[in-house]
Write an enzyme that holds these catalytic residues in place. Structure first.
Site, short mmCIF file in Angstrom:
data_model
loop_
_atom_site.label_atom_id
_atom_site.label_comp_id
_atom_site.label_asym_id
_atom_site.label_seq_id
_atom_site.Cartn_x
_atom_site.Cartn_y
_atom_site.Cartn_z
N GLN A 63 0.85 -1.19 0.00
CA GLN A 63 0.00 0.00 0.00
C GLN A 63 0.89 1.24 0.00
O GLN A 63 1.73 1.38 0.89
CB GLN A 63 -0.84 -0.04 1.28
N GLY A 64 0.72 2.11 -0.98
CA GLY A 64 1.60 3.29 -1.09
C GLY A 64 0.88 4.59 -0.84
O GLY A 64 0.58 5.33 -1.77
N SER B 143 1.80 6.58 2.43
CA SER B 143 2.70 7.46 3.20
C SER B 143 3.91 7.90 2.39
O SER B 143 4.47 7.14 1.61
CB SER B 143 3.18 6.73 4.46
N SER C 86 4.08 -1.67 4.20
CA SER C 86 4.13 -3.00 4.85
C SER C 86 4.27 -4.08 3.79
O SER C 86 3.58 -4.04 2.76
CB SER C 86 2.83 -3.26 5.62
N GLU D 240 -10.67 -0.75 4.90
CA GLU D 240 -9.59 -1.04 5.84
C GLU D 240 -10.04 -0.81 7.29
O GLU D 240 -9.92 -1.67 8.14
CB GLU D 240 -8.38 -0.17 5.52
N ASN E 1 -5.27 7.09 15.50
CA ASN E 1 -6.55 7.25 16.20
C ASN E 1 -6.89 8.72 16.46
O ASN E 1 -8.06 9.08 16.56
CB ASN E 1 -6.53 6.44 17.50
N GLU E 2 -5.84 9.58 16.55
CA GLU E 2 -6.14 11.01 16.70
C GLU E 2 -6.87 11.51 15.45
O GLU E 2 -7.84 12.27 15.54
CB GLU E 2 -4.84 11.82 16.90
C1 LIG Z 1 2.70 -1.12 11.53
C2 LIG Z 1 2.53 -0.03 10.53
C3 LIG Z 1 2.24 -0.35 9.21
C4 LIG Z 1 2.11 0.66 8.25
N1 LIG Z 1 1.89 0.28 6.95
C5 LIG Z 1 1.79 1.24 6.00
C6 LIG Z 1 1.58 0.87 4.63
O1 LIG Z 1 1.51 -0.32 4.29
N2 LIG Z 1 1.51 1.86 3.71
C7 LIG Z 1 1.57 3.17 4.04
O2 LIG Z 1 1.44 4.01 3.15
N3 LIG Z 1 1.78 3.56 5.34
C8 LIG Z 1 1.90 2.63 6.31
N4 LIG Z 1 2.12 2.98 7.63
C9 LIG Z 1 2.32 4.40 7.95
C10 LIG Z 1 1.12 5.00 8.66
O3 LIG Z 1 0.05 5.15 7.78
C11 LIG Z 1 1.57 6.32 9.24
O4 LIG Z 1 2.56 6.05 10.24
C12 LIG Z 1 0.43 7.10 9.87
O5 LIG Z 1 -0.47 7.53 8.89
C13 LIG Z 1 0.92 8.32 10.67
O6 LIG Z 1 1.77 9.10 9.89
P1 LIG Z 1 3.20 9.55 10.46
O7 LIG Z 1 3.90 8.33 10.97
O8 LIG Z 1 3.86 10.36 9.39
O9 LIG Z 1 2.88 10.45 11.72
P2 LIG Z 1 2.50 12.00 11.73
O10 LIG Z 1 1.46 12.25 10.69
O11 LIG Z 1 3.72 12.81 11.69
O12 LIG Z 1 1.80 12.12 13.14
C14 LIG Z 1 2.56 12.21 14.36
C15 LIG Z 1 1.57 12.33 15.52
O13 LIG Z 1 0.81 13.56 15.39
C16 LIG Z 1 -0.58 13.27 15.41
N5 LIG Z 1 -1.28 14.16 14.47
C17 LIG Z 1 -0.89 14.48 13.20
N6 LIG Z 1 -1.81 15.29 12.64
C18 LIG Z 1 -2.79 15.50 13.55
C19 LIG Z 1 -4.01 16.25 13.56
N7 LIG Z 1 -4.42 16.93 12.50
N8 LIG Z 1 -4.78 16.20 14.67
C20 LIG Z 1 -4.40 15.48 15.77
N9 LIG Z 1 -3.25 14.75 15.82
C21 LIG Z 1 -2.45 14.76 14.74
C22 LIG Z 1 -0.70 11.84 14.93
O14 LIG Z 1 -1.89 11.24 15.38
C23 LIG Z 1 0.54 11.19 15.55
O15 LIG Z 1 0.29 10.86 16.89
C24 LIG Z 1 2.26 2.02 8.62
C25 LIG Z 1 2.53 2.34 9.95
C26 LIG Z 1 2.68 1.34 10.89
C27 LIG Z 1 2.99 1.74 12.31
#
Ligand SMILES: Cc1cc2nc3c(=O)[nH]c(=O)nc-3n(C[C@H](O)[C@H](O)[C@H](O)COP(=O)(O)OP(=O)(O)OC[C@H]3O[C@@H](n4cnc5c(N)ncnc54)[C@H](O)[C@@H]3O)c2cc1C
Length: 386
Positions: A125-126, A128, A160, A243, A369-370
């Site tokens: 899944q692409g 991020s 992933s 999902e 979850n946020e």
């Molecule tokens: C086990 C696992 C599998 C994954 N698999 C995939 C995958 O297959 N493909 C893919 O594309 N991605 C994947 N991801 C990535 C995942 O989608 C991102 O980690 C997630 O969307 C959060 O993005 P970030 O890590 O950049 O955190 P950030 O967006 O930088 O967020 C950091 C923190 O700030 C909070 N935050 C950010 N914006 C807000 C807001 N507007 N209001 C309140 N709180 C906020 C977030 O909730 C978080 O706690 C995976 C992640 C994990 C842990």
């Protein structure tokens, strides 16, 4: 409301149970975060598909058996009951598959679904990117039309199973001058195409659970566009709905964990905090509540409804339940929870610790979850954005 199973559904359950009993691996497979385990899981998926069980709700011509979603829930209950392997192609069969059913052309359905069902093609899944996680509309990777191709440049991350997968679906900016949700398109990309570089990302345990993927003038044919050009956000929201709202975490997964937690408590009740008894009972009830709620969702879908913003409630519920189930198990185990798998008293313990570590990721993946709480506040409760 009729909460009984029909004779046909009971017969289907019996058939699934017998097939899994005869065919499911007796010993756990190696993790699909390493190449050998990935291949073992693909072989298992192949066998499952030959048995007609890879994706029971799909039409027969695409590798399913034309079952309805209630039968899919029954299948899932039997699958977890049998302790059968994790689904290596979950991004394909649970997320992209239903999206192709909704938005794909007949040619795309015929091209992609059967090979997805057999896991001959495993999907990553692409979404991020380094600067677009929660804020997915900030993605920058471009796919610019050039004749019959899109030319892709940029980077995806945290894919992933991306280290070993064959294809990636994702959102790309097809209008480089566009902003935010506009000008994005949902495109299917072979990961062995020239110009695509896959770099595994190792976890602390040195296993390549993720990959980052680089695109340098990578070309894919326009036939790989899913839905309309420029309207990829709507297509992606449909994928995210499946999902979060139904398929990625079926209730059977948590019912089985809850049943194991009850057994663990019974085994250790004489040497753990007696107040844990109440918590175990509550968690068992939460797993049952999640099951009933999913049956309700499925009944609504069968009556022609769609998954909407309530998928966010669902995602918060299952991810928090998973953490609580594992946290409670570790409390019951006390000092034993920290034993290395090689320790004599560690039998069955490592499973809870591994499960706990993975459960901690639940509130992050599939949209944190946020972010789900923001969706609930704005789209279900109608609260102002600021
Ligand atoms: C086990 C696992 C599998 C994954 N698999 C995939 C995958 O297959 N493909 C893919 O594309 N991605 C994947 N991801 C990535 C995942 O989608 C991102 O980690 C997630 O969307 C959060 O993005 P970030 O890590 O950049 O955190 P950030 O967006 O930088 O967020 C950091 C923190 O700030 C909070 N935050 C950010 N914006 C807000 C807001 N507007 N209001 C309140 N709180 C906020 C977030 O909730 C978080 O706690 C995976 C992640 C994990 C842990």
């Amino acid at each position: 409301m009729d909460l009984q199973y029909t004779p046909e559904q009971k017969e289907f359950r019996r058939e699934v149970r017998e097939w899994l009993h005869a065919n499911a691996p007796k010993e756990p497979l190696t993790t699909f975060d390493v190449k050998e385990g990935f291949e073992q899981h693909c072989e298992w998926e192949h066998r499952l598909n030959e048995g007609g069980f890879a994706m029971v709700p799909w039409p027969v011509e695409y590798g399913g058996r034309g079952a309805d979603l209630l039968e899919w829930l029954i299948f899932e209950e039997e699958y977890y009951r049998a302790g059968a392997p994790g689904r290596v192609n979950q991004n394909g069969i649970f997320l992209l598959g239903p999206t192709i059913m909704e938005y794909g052309t007949p040619e795309q359905k015929a091209r992609f679904l059967p090979k997805m069902a057999s896991s001959e093609e495993v999907w990553a899944q692409g979404w991020s990117e380094p600067n677009a996680g929660s804020d997915m509309a900030a993605i920058q990777t471009t796919a610019v039309r050039d004749g019959d191709d899109y030319v892709i440049n940029g980077q995806k991350t945290w894919a992933s199973r991306g280290a070993f997968a064959h294809w990636m679906f994702g959102l790309f900016r097809t209008d480089p001058d566009s902003e935010r949700h506009r000008g994005l398109s949902f495109i299917l990309v072979p990961l062995d195409a020239p110009g695509v570089t896959v770099r595994p990302i190792e976890k602390l345990n040195h296993k390549a659970a993720f990959a980052e993927v680089f695109f340098d003038d990578a070309r894919v044919g326009v036939e790989n566009l899913l839905g309309e050009e420029g309207r990829g956000w709507q297509v992606a929201m449909s994928t995210a709905g499946f999902e979060r709202g139904l398929m990625l975490r079926s209730p059977a997964r948590f019912q089985q964990t809850a049943a194991k937690l009850v057994a663990l408590y019974r085994e250790h009740q004489h040497d753990c905090d007696p107040s844990l008894r109440r918590r175990v009972a509550e968690l068992w009830m939460r797993a049952e509540a999640y099951t009933l709620d999913t049956y309700r969702t499925v009944s609504r879908l069968l009556a022609g409804g769609k998954i909407g913003a309530e998928a966010s409630l669902n995602k918060i519920f299952w991810s928090e339940l998973d953490v609580a189930l594992h946290e409670t198990a570790l409390e019951i185990l006390g000092w034993r929870a920290e034993l290395l798998p090689s320790a004599p008293a560690a039998e069955g313990v490592g499973e809870w610790l591994d499960g706990y570590i993975f459960a901690l990721a639940g509130p992050i993946y599939a949209g944190t979850n946020e972010i789900q709480r923001n969706v609930i506040a704005e789209r279900i409760l109608g609260l102002p954005r600021k």
